[in-house]
Structures are given as C-alpha cells and as structure tokens.
Design an enzyme around this catalytic site. Structure first.
Site, PDB file in Angstrom:
ATOM      1  CG  ASP A  76     -14.695 -17.155 -90.444  1.00  0.00           C
ATOM      2  OD1 ASP A  76     -14.326 -18.296 -90.722  1.00  0.00           O
ATOM      3  OD2 ASP A  76     -15.438 -16.897 -89.469  1.00  0.00           O
ATOM      4  CG  ASN A  84     -24.125 -24.708 -89.053  1.00  0.00           C
ATOM      5  OD1 ASN A  84     -24.998 -24.396 -89.847  1.00  0.00           O
ATOM      6  ND2 ASN A  84     -22.899 -25.005 -89.429  1.00  0.00           N
ATOM      7  CD  GLU A 119     -16.839 -21.322 -90.280  1.00  0.00           C
ATOM      8  OE1 GLU A 119     -16.477 -21.081 -89.113  1.00  0.00           O
ATOM      9  OE2 GLU A 119     -16.862 -22.465 -90.769  1.00  0.00           O
TER      10      GLU A 119
END
Length: 231
Positions: A76, A84, A119
């Site tokens: 991850d 983001n 992700e």
C-alpha cells in the site's frame, strides 16, 4: 489444428484471399484483445482485481497438487490520500503508474502483479517461501522509494510503500479471503511500525513427530544402561 496452421492454410472455396477467413481472424484478434483488457488495470498496466482473484484460487490449488509453496504480498502506498489532497489526483495517478513500473521491473515473469484497488497492490509469487518473498518485497519497497515524480512547479516528489507477506503451503487450510486477510494483517503491522517497511508473518514450525513420554523414558534408560556398562 493450431491457430497458426489455420492462418497459413488457404480457404478451400476462395483460395488465399478469403474475406470470410479474414473476418474470422479479425474477430479472433478482437476477442484476444478484449480478454486482455478485461484482466488488465487501465492505469498501471498490471493485472486487475478480477484477475487477481482468479489467479490466487488457481495458484492455491497448484500448491496443493505440487507441494510447492506460494507467497502473497500486499502493498500500500503510504499517505496516498494526503498526497492526492496536496498535489491533485492527476499527479496521484502518476504515482500509481510509477509504482506499477517499479513492481513490473522487479518481479520474475512467472510472478503475478495486480492492482488490488486504489493505492493497494498484490503480488502472487509461485514457488516462493517467506524469506524469498521478503527479499522481493524489499526490492519493491526500495524501488518505489527511489522513484521520482516531477510536479508541475518543477519540484521532485517521492513516496514510500508498506508491504506485508504471508505464505500458503500444503499444510494450510485457509480460503483465498483468509490468505488475503493474513497478508493484510502484516501490511497493517508495517503501517503501525512507521511505514516504508516490510512485515512478514511469523510461522511456528511444529515437530512432525514429537517425542512421547514413553520414548523419553526409553532413551533415558538406554543412556543409564550405557553409563553403567562403562563403569
């Protein structure tokens, strides 16, 4: 008859220039392309979640038949939501593409790399034990940490990745979901340890033929008798 032979053989009706044969071959190509699209993640180019589920089930069955272990790694991207929020989803997508490239150039051809979702990424490593899987995961982690992402303002950004490893072998009786949960547990452990690291499930190796109390008594008696004879 193979596809190659079909393509080289002239049509018995129209000869070498047969529109019907050409149409069939074109349709076959489109079907092959659609099958590839159906199991590929469009953003990273890795396999998608659907293909992961199918492959994991198949590889677990292969372990049962062959006796060779299989490792599962779940990884991850660390703090991806914050990335983001700070830099925008477009640059976030570039991060995911970069992670995909890092994974793709790290694994063997027989390994299966998938974008598990968001992700999160999953690696299926056939014929691999836990220590080998740990080394693979470490190579992925280091490769991702070294990957540089160029922002619009000219700055260079980096991200890190946490990974968890588990093993499936012939002595396991878990389901695919349980195996994923075991790898996820190690991933969460890596997050709790500060991120940018690899955690591996600890396996206790039980003795396949434990020594019974009767066997211990017989052994002690044999040793005592031997000692008395020496005296």
């Amino acid at each position: 008859m193979t596809d190659k032979a079909d393509r080289n053989e002239d049509c018995v009706v129209c000869g070498p220039s047969c529109p019907y044969r050409d149409e069939v071959l074109c349709l076959r190509k489109k079907i092959d392309d659609l099958q590839t699209i159906a199991r590929t993640d469009a953003l990273t180019g890795l396999f998608n979640y659907r293909h992961f589920c199918e492959t994991l089930t198949n590889e677990m069955e292969r372990v049962r038949r062959s006796g060779q272990p299989m490792a599962l790694v779940i990884g991850d991207v660390d703090h991806f939501k914050h990335f983001n929020d700070a830099h925008g989803h477009e640059l976030g997508n570039e991060v995911l593409k970069g992670v995909g490239r890092c994974i793709d150039r790290t694994l063997r051809k027989l390994d299966v790399a998938c974008r598990y979702g968001g992700e999160e990424f999953a690696l299926i490593l056939p014929g691999t034990n836990l220590r080998q899987a740990q080394r693979v995961a470490e190579r992925v982690r280091k490769s991702v940490a070294a990957e540089q992402i160029s922002a619009e303002d000219g700055s260079v950004l980096t991200v890190t990745m946490s990974l968890g490893c588990t093993l499936f072998s012939t002595d396991c009786s878990v389901t695919p979901d349980q195996l994923v949960a075991a790898a996820d547990k190690q991933l969460y452990q890596a997050k709790n340890q500060g991120r940018n690291c690899v955690c591996v499930e600890e396996r206790k190796v039980a003795s396949s033929s434990p020594v019974t109390q009767e066997e211990k008594s017989a052994l002690f008696e044999l040793l005592n008798n031997s000692a008395n004879q020496d005296d």
